[in-house]
Design an enzyme around this catalytic site. Structure first.
Site, short mmCIF file in Angstrom:
data_model
loop_
_atom_site.label_atom_id
_atom_site.label_comp_id
_atom_site.label_asym_id
_atom_site.label_seq_id
_atom_site.Cartn_x
_atom_site.Cartn_y
_atom_site.Cartn_z
N LEU A 1 -33.69 -27.26 -28.01
CA LEU A 1 -32.70 -27.40 -26.88
C LEU A 1 -31.45 -26.76 -27.39
CD1 LEU A 1 -32.24 -29.77 -24.55
CD2 LEU A 1 -31.86 -31.37 -26.20
N CYS A 2 -30.72 -26.02 -26.52
CA CYS A 2 -29.43 -25.74 -26.42
C CYS A 2 -28.44 -26.93 -26.44
CB CYS A 2 -29.20 -24.55 -25.45
SG CYS A 2 -27.71 -24.22 -25.66
N VAL A 3 -27.96 -27.02 -27.62
CA VAL A 3 -27.00 -28.26 -27.81
C VAL A 3 -26.02 -27.98 -26.75
CG1 VAL A 3 -25.62 -27.24 -29.77
CG2 VAL A 3 -25.75 -29.63 -29.36
N GLY B 1 -27.17 -28.74 -23.29
CA GLY B 1 -27.38 -30.40 -23.27
C GLY B 1 -26.20 -31.28 -23.33
#
Lengths: 149, 119
Positions: free
Chosen positions: A103-105, A108
Protein backbone atom coordinates in the site's frame (compact mmCIF):
# COMPACT_ATOMS: atom_id res chain seq x y z
CA UNK A 1 7.23 -5.89 -22.83
CA UNK A 2 5.02 -4.80 -19.98
CA UNK A 3 3.03 -2.00 -21.51
CA UNK A 4 -0.37 -3.25 -20.54
CA UNK A 5 -2.88 -1.06 -18.86
CA UNK A 6 -6.58 -1.45 -18.29
CA UNK A 7 -7.01 1.92 -16.67
CA UNK A 8 -9.31 3.76 -18.99
CA UNK A 9 -11.32 1.34 -21.00
CA UNK A 10 -13.48 -1.37 -19.58
CA UNK A 11 -11.55 -4.36 -20.81
CA UNK A 12 -13.20 -7.68 -20.25
CA UNK A 13 -11.16 -10.65 -21.30
CA UNK A 14 -10.60 -14.23 -20.48
CA UNK A 15 -7.56 -13.98 -18.25
CA UNK A 16 -6.19 -17.44 -19.00
CA UNK A 17 -6.28 -16.77 -22.71
CA UNK A 18 -4.77 -13.33 -22.31
CA UNK A 19 -1.87 -14.53 -20.21
CA UNK A 20 -1.06 -17.48 -22.45
CA UNK A 21 -1.29 -15.43 -25.60
CA UNK A 22 0.96 -12.51 -24.72
CA UNK A 23 3.31 -14.09 -22.23
CA UNK A 24 5.60 -16.67 -23.66
CA UNK A 25 8.86 -15.81 -21.91
CA UNK A 26 8.06 -16.67 -18.26
CA UNK A 27 7.46 -13.20 -16.97
CA UNK A 28 6.95 -12.19 -13.38
CA UNK A 29 4.02 -9.85 -12.90
CA UNK A 30 3.85 -6.73 -10.78
CA UNK A 31 0.41 -5.19 -10.48
CA UNK A 32 -0.34 -1.50 -9.99
CA UNK A 33 -3.88 -0.79 -8.84
CA UNK A 34 -5.29 2.73 -8.81
CA UNK A 35 -9.06 2.36 -8.38
CA UNK A 36 -11.17 1.76 -5.30
CA UNK A 37 -12.89 -1.62 -5.02
CA UNK A 38 -16.58 -0.75 -5.07
CA UNK A 39 -16.55 2.19 -7.49
CA UNK A 40 -14.88 0.34 -10.31
CA UNK A 41 -14.23 -3.17 -11.55
CA UNK A 42 -10.48 -2.65 -11.75
CA UNK A 43 -9.70 -4.46 -8.50
CA UNK A 44 -11.86 -7.43 -9.50
CA UNK A 45 -10.10 -7.59 -12.86
CA UNK A 46 -6.74 -7.46 -11.09
CA UNK A 47 -7.80 -10.25 -8.75
CA UNK A 48 -9.00 -12.38 -11.64
CA UNK A 49 -5.72 -11.73 -13.43
CA UNK A 50 -3.67 -12.68 -10.35
CA UNK A 51 -5.65 -15.83 -9.72
CA UNK A 52 -5.37 -16.90 -13.36
CA UNK A 53 -1.63 -16.14 -13.46
CA UNK A 54 -0.97 -18.18 -10.33
CA UNK A 55 -3.15 -21.03 -11.59
CA UNK A 56 -1.09 -21.12 -14.78
CA UNK A 57 2.15 -21.28 -12.84
CA UNK A 58 3.27 -17.68 -13.26
CA UNK A 59 4.70 -15.68 -10.41
CA UNK A 60 3.15 -12.45 -9.16
CA UNK A 61 5.91 -10.55 -7.39
CA UNK A 62 3.65 -8.11 -5.62
CA UNK A 63 0.54 -6.00 -5.91
CA UNK A 64 0.92 -2.27 -5.29
CA UNK A 65 -2.02 -0.04 -4.41
CA UNK A 66 -1.82 3.63 -5.36
CA UNK A 67 -4.26 6.54 -5.61
CA UNK A 68 -7.81 5.41 -4.72
CA UNK A 69 -6.58 1.82 -5.01
CA UNK A 70 -5.49 2.06 -1.37
CA UNK A 71 -9.16 1.68 -0.37
CA UNK A 72 -8.77 -2.01 -1.21
CA UNK A 73 -6.80 -2.34 2.02
CA UNK A 74 -9.57 -1.31 4.40
CA UNK A 75 -10.45 -3.97 6.94
CA UNK A 76 -13.89 -2.41 7.20
CA UNK A 77 -14.95 -3.18 3.63
CA UNK A 78 -18.31 -4.84 3.84
CA UNK A 79 -20.50 -6.07 1.01
CA UNK A 80 -23.81 -7.88 0.92
CA UNK A 81 -23.54 -11.60 1.52
CA UNK A 82 -24.45 -12.40 -2.08
CA UNK A 83 -21.78 -10.09 -3.50
CA UNK A 84 -18.12 -10.70 -4.18
CA UNK A 85 -15.89 -9.78 -1.24
CA UNK A 86 -12.77 -8.21 -2.67
CA UNK A 87 -11.30 -8.11 0.82
CA UNK A 88 -11.60 -11.89 1.26
CA UNK A 89 -10.05 -12.55 -2.14
CA UNK A 90 -7.07 -10.29 -1.48
CA UNK A 91 -6.56 -11.99 1.88
CA UNK A 92 -6.75 -15.42 0.25
CA UNK A 93 -4.27 -14.42 -2.44
CA UNK A 94 -1.85 -13.18 0.18
CA UNK A 95 -2.29 -16.16 2.51
CA UNK A 96 -2.28 -18.96 -0.06
CA UNK A 97 0.32 -17.70 -2.51
CA UNK A 98 2.41 -15.39 -0.31
CA UNK A 99 1.94 -12.50 -2.73
CA UNK A 100 2.84 -9.26 -0.91
CA UNK A 101 0.14 -6.60 -0.97
CA UNK A 102 1.80 -3.20 -0.77
CA UNK A 103 0.00 0.00 0.00
CA UNK A 104 1.49 3.38 -0.92
CA UNK A 105 1.97 5.02 2.46
CA UNK A 106 1.53 8.56 1.09
CA UNK A 107 -1.67 7.71 -0.77
CA UNK A 108 -2.96 5.89 2.31
CA UNK A 109 -2.16 8.77 4.63
CA UNK A 110 -3.91 11.27 2.37
CA UNK A 111 -7.03 9.13 2.41
CA UNK A 112 -7.04 8.55 6.17
CA UNK A 113 -6.24 4.87 5.87
CA UNK A 114 -2.72 5.01 7.26
CA UNK A 115 -2.17 7.17 10.33
CA UNK A 116 0.77 8.22 12.45
CA UNK A 117 -0.56 5.87 15.15
CA UNK A 118 -0.52 2.43 13.58
CA UNK A 119 -3.17 1.15 16.02
CA UNK A 120 -5.62 3.59 14.37
CA UNK A 121 -4.92 2.33 10.85
CA UNK A 122 -7.83 0.81 9.02
CA UNK A 123 -5.67 -1.46 6.89
CA UNK A 124 -6.26 -5.21 6.98
CA UNK A 125 -3.35 -7.27 8.32
CA UNK A 126 -2.41 -8.69 4.92
CA UNK A 127 -1.49 -5.24 3.56
CA UNK A 128 1.86 -3.56 4.18
CA UNK A 129 2.47 0.18 3.93
CA UNK A 130 5.56 0.99 1.86
CA UNK A 131 7.02 3.84 -0.16
CA UNK A 132 6.60 3.98 -3.92
CA UNK A 133 10.25 3.09 -4.37
CA UNK A 134 9.36 -0.46 -3.31
CA UNK A 135 7.39 -0.87 -6.52
CA UNK A 136 9.69 0.99 -8.88
CA UNK A 137 12.86 -0.67 -7.61
CA UNK A 138 11.39 -4.02 -8.66
CA UNK A 139 11.13 -2.80 -12.26
CA UNK A 140 14.91 -2.96 -12.64
CA UNK A 141 14.41 -6.68 -13.14
CA UNK A 142 13.77 -7.12 -16.87
CA UNK A 143 11.60 -10.17 -16.28
CA UNK A 144 9.07 -8.04 -14.40
CA UNK A 145 6.01 -6.97 -16.33
CA UNK A 146 4.13 -4.10 -14.76
CA UNK A 147 0.40 -4.13 -15.33
CA UNK A 148 -1.90 -1.32 -14.26
CA UNK A 149 -5.50 -1.84 -13.29
CA UNK B 1 15.96 -2.22 -16.73
CA UNK B 2 16.64 -1.84 -20.41
CA UNK B 3 14.23 0.74 -21.69
CA UNK B 4 12.12 3.37 -20.06
CA UNK B 5 9.06 3.82 -17.90
CA UNK B 6 6.53 6.06 -19.61
CA UNK B 7 4.21 8.08 -17.38
CA UNK B 8 1.21 9.31 -19.34
CA UNK B 9 -0.71 12.32 -18.04
CA UNK B 10 -4.28 12.50 -19.32
CA UNK B 11 -6.01 14.65 -16.70
CA UNK B 12 -6.24 18.41 -16.18
CA UNK B 13 -4.16 19.66 -13.25
CA UNK B 14 -6.66 20.39 -10.45
CA UNK B 15 -9.93 18.58 -11.00
CA UNK B 16 -8.55 15.30 -9.67
CA UNK B 17 -5.38 14.26 -7.85
CA UNK B 18 -4.12 12.52 -10.99
CA UNK B 19 -1.61 15.21 -12.01
CA UNK B 20 -0.02 15.34 -8.57
CA UNK B 21 -0.02 11.53 -8.28
CA UNK B 22 1.62 11.17 -11.69
CA UNK B 23 4.22 13.77 -10.77
CA UNK B 24 5.11 11.98 -7.54
CA UNK B 25 5.20 8.60 -9.26
CA UNK B 26 7.58 9.93 -11.93
CA UNK B 27 9.89 11.36 -9.27
CA UNK B 28 9.82 8.17 -7.20
CA UNK B 29 10.67 6.06 -10.23
CA UNK B 30 13.50 8.35 -11.28
CA UNK B 31 14.77 8.35 -7.70
CA UNK B 32 15.44 4.60 -7.85
CA UNK B 33 17.35 4.95 -11.10
CA UNK B 34 14.72 4.14 -13.70
CA UNK B 35 14.72 6.11 -16.92
CA UNK B 36 11.43 7.98 -16.82
CA UNK B 37 9.79 9.70 -19.76
CA UNK B 38 6.60 11.71 -19.46
CA UNK B 39 3.89 12.16 -22.07
CA UNK B 40 1.10 14.72 -21.85
CA UNK B 41 -1.97 13.64 -23.74
CA UNK B 42 -5.72 14.33 -23.79
CA UNK B 43 -6.66 16.82 -21.00
CA UNK B 44 -3.20 16.32 -19.50
CA UNK B 45 -1.94 19.05 -21.84
CA UNK B 46 -3.75 21.58 -19.63
CA UNK B 47 -1.03 20.95 -17.06
CA UNK B 48 1.40 22.66 -19.42
CA UNK B 49 -0.48 25.95 -19.61
CA UNK B 50 1.88 28.45 -18.09
CA UNK B 51 -0.76 31.02 -17.15
CA UNK B 52 -2.64 28.90 -14.64
CA UNK B 53 -3.73 30.66 -11.42
CA UNK B 54 -4.30 27.91 -8.87
CA UNK B 55 -3.91 30.25 -5.91
CA UNK B 56 -7.56 31.26 -6.33
CA UNK B 57 -8.53 27.67 -5.44
CA UNK B 58 -5.74 27.35 -2.84
CA UNK B 59 -3.65 24.93 -4.84
CA UNK B 60 0.01 24.92 -5.72
CA UNK B 61 1.00 25.64 -9.29
CA UNK B 62 1.27 22.35 -11.16
CA UNK B 63 3.20 23.83 -14.04
CA UNK B 64 5.88 25.12 -11.68
CA UNK B 65 6.19 21.66 -10.19
CA UNK B 66 6.56 20.14 -13.64
CA UNK B 67 9.38 22.57 -14.36
CA UNK B 68 11.40 20.80 -11.65
CA UNK B 69 11.47 17.54 -13.64
CA UNK B 70 15.01 18.11 -14.98
CA UNK B 71 16.28 18.48 -11.40
CA UNK B 72 15.14 14.92 -10.81
CA UNK B 73 16.65 13.56 -14.03
CA UNK B 74 13.31 13.43 -15.81
CA UNK B 75 14.32 15.16 -19.00
CA UNK B 76 12.38 13.57 -21.82
CA UNK B 77 8.99 15.26 -21.87
CA UNK B 78 6.58 14.73 -24.75
CA UNK B 79 3.32 16.34 -25.76
CA UNK B 80 0.70 15.01 -28.12
CA UNK B 81 0.38 17.79 -30.67
CA UNK B 82 -3.15 16.73 -31.63
CA UNK B 83 -4.29 17.09 -28.01
CA UNK B 84 -2.94 20.65 -27.99
CA UNK B 85 -4.61 21.52 -31.30
CA UNK B 86 -7.96 20.02 -30.26
CA UNK B 87 -8.00 22.25 -27.18
CA UNK B 88 -6.67 25.37 -28.86
CA UNK B 89 -3.59 25.46 -26.65
CA UNK B 90 -0.35 26.92 -27.88
CA UNK B 91 2.69 26.56 -25.66
CA UNK B 92 4.36 29.86 -26.41
CA UNK B 93 7.37 29.77 -24.12
CA UNK B 94 7.94 26.11 -23.49
CA UNK B 95 9.99 26.17 -20.30
CA UNK B 96 9.75 22.40 -20.05
CA UNK B 97 11.38 22.04 -23.46
CA UNK B 98 8.89 19.34 -24.37
CA UNK B 99 8.93 17.50 -27.66
CA UNK B 100 5.80 17.70 -29.80
CA UNK B 101 4.70 14.38 -31.23
CA UNK B 102 2.31 13.45 -34.00
CA UNK B 103 -0.15 10.63 -33.37
CA UNK B 104 2.04 8.01 -34.99
CA UNK B 105 5.02 9.11 -32.93
CA UNK B 106 2.94 8.83 -29.77
CA UNK B 107 2.11 5.25 -30.68
CA UNK B 108 5.79 4.50 -31.21
CA UNK B 109 6.71 6.10 -27.88
CA UNK B 110 4.20 3.88 -26.08
CA UNK B 111 5.14 0.80 -28.08
CA UNK B 112 8.83 1.17 -27.24
CA UNK B 113 8.27 1.74 -23.52
CA UNK B 114 9.18 -1.10 -21.19
CA UNK B 115 6.51 -0.09 -18.70
CA UNK B 116 3.61 2.35 -18.91
CA UNK B 117 1.60 4.02 -16.17
CA UNK B 118 -1.44 6.10 -17.09
CA UNK B 119 -2.83 8.83 -14.87
Amino acid sequence: MGRFCFQHKAVYFHHDYFIKRIMSDSPIFALFITKSPYDSRNAESALAFCEAAVALGYKVKHVFFYQAGVHNSSKHLCVNTDEVSVKDRWQALNAQHKIPLYLCVTAGTRRGIVTSHSEDDTTAACFTSVGMSEYFASLHDDSIKSIQF
Amino acid sequence: MNGYLLVINTKAPYHTSAAQDAFEAALAASNVGLEVRVLFDEDGVYQLVETQSPEVISHKNMFKKLCSFPLFDVEKIYVNDTALLNRGISLESDKLESTRLESEQVKTLIKNAHHVLVF
